[in-house]
Write an enzyme that holds these catalytic residues in place. Structure first.
Site, PDB file in Angstrom:
ATOM      1  CD  GLU A 154      35.342  45.622  35.620  1.00 18.22           C
ATOM      2  OE1 GLU A 154      36.226  44.772  35.365  1.00 18.22           O
ATOM      3  OE2 GLU A 154      35.202  46.132  36.738  1.00 18.22           O
ATOM      4  CG  ASP A 168      42.289  38.606  35.104  1.00 15.81           C
ATOM      5  OD1 ASP A 168      41.645  39.437  35.769  1.00 15.81           O
ATOM      6  OD2 ASP A 168      42.530  38.751  33.889  1.00 15.81           O
TER       7      ASP A 168
END
Length: 261
Positions: free
Chosen positions: A48, A59
């Site tokens: 990724e 995040d």
């Protein structure tokens, strides 16, 4: 079936999958090829690649800070794609980023510019399943997989719907909240993951909060592999490439030997 899905299904027949995450340009964009090669050498099935964005809602603080460093390094999606157009990755790459970045770039231009790169899929955490048709026609025409996240709070009917539409691999979120380490897993998590894996036609990987060998071993028992992000991002920042290589190797190499025996 799209290229990424076929590749991961075939890999999963022989071994547990390991997908690391890194933020593009957190150490400078010029460092990215070497980081990708290091991860591939240490057993990454796919990688990724985080696309830096100013408001990364999924995040945790480690990846948020890495994104800010990348933005300070003047990393843009355009510069990232230009680099990947000149670089042959040993394994498939998956862009992990937010809708605004991709829509602002232009979906058709994005797909065209990625044609001769190793980017084969996207994770877009702020794109609801109900709005996937905003990207699917372009992605379908360009053999780009749109990966689905399944949260702990998803009801059974929605999980079934998500699994039917899933491509690449199913990203099974292991905690409520953002990415990062030091999280407490709920008591019935293993049963939850095993149930999703049983129903899925493609590999299921556990992610969010996966940071150590014990986590990898645990989740490999109930699904097809893991995603590790924050721990790798933090180690790259604090200790550099060599020690990150040792970290990733400690999570993957013994697993590969065990699978081969």
């Amino acid at each position: 079936m799209k290229t990424l899905t076929t590749y991961l299904k075939k890999k999963a027949e022989k071994q547990k999958l390991f997908v690391p995450y890194i933020m593009a340009g957190a150490q400078g964009l010029e460092a990215l090829p070497e980081e990708i090669i290091m991860l591939a050498k240490n057993g990454a099935t796919a990688i990724e690649i985080g696309v830096p964005f100013s408001d990364p809602v999924a995040d945790g603080p480690i990846i948020q800070e890495a994104g800010l460093r990348a933005l300070a390094n003047k990393v843009t999606l355009k510069k990232l794609i230009e680099l990947l157009q000149k670089f042959d990755s040993p394994v498939p790459l998956i862009f992990m980023g937010y809708s605004n970045s991709f829509f602002h770039y232009g979906l058709e231009k994005l797909a065209k510019d990625l044609e001769n790169t190793d980017v084969k899929g996207f994770i877009i955490p702020d794109l609801p399943y109900e709005h996937r048709d905003l990207v699917l026609p372009t992605f379908d025409a360009s053999d780009l997989a749109l990966l689905q996240l399944i949260s702990l709070t998803s009801p059974q009917e929605r999980i079934k719907t998500l699994l039917e539409a899933a491509e690449g691999f199913v990203y099974a979120v292991t905690i409520n909240g953002t990415t990062g380490t030091g999280k407490d897993y709920r008591d019935n998590l293993d049963e939850h993951l095993a149930a999703i894996t049983k129903e899925s036609k493609i590999p299921v990987l556990a992610g969010f909060g996966v940071s150590e060998r014990a986590h990898v071993e645990r989740f490999n028992e109930c699904c097809d592999g893991v995603v590790v992000g924050s721990k790798i991002v933090q180690t790259l920042k604090e200790k550099g490439l060599e020690e990150t290589s040792q970290l990733v190797g400690s999570l993957t190499q013994p697993l590969e030997k065990a699978n081969a025996s």
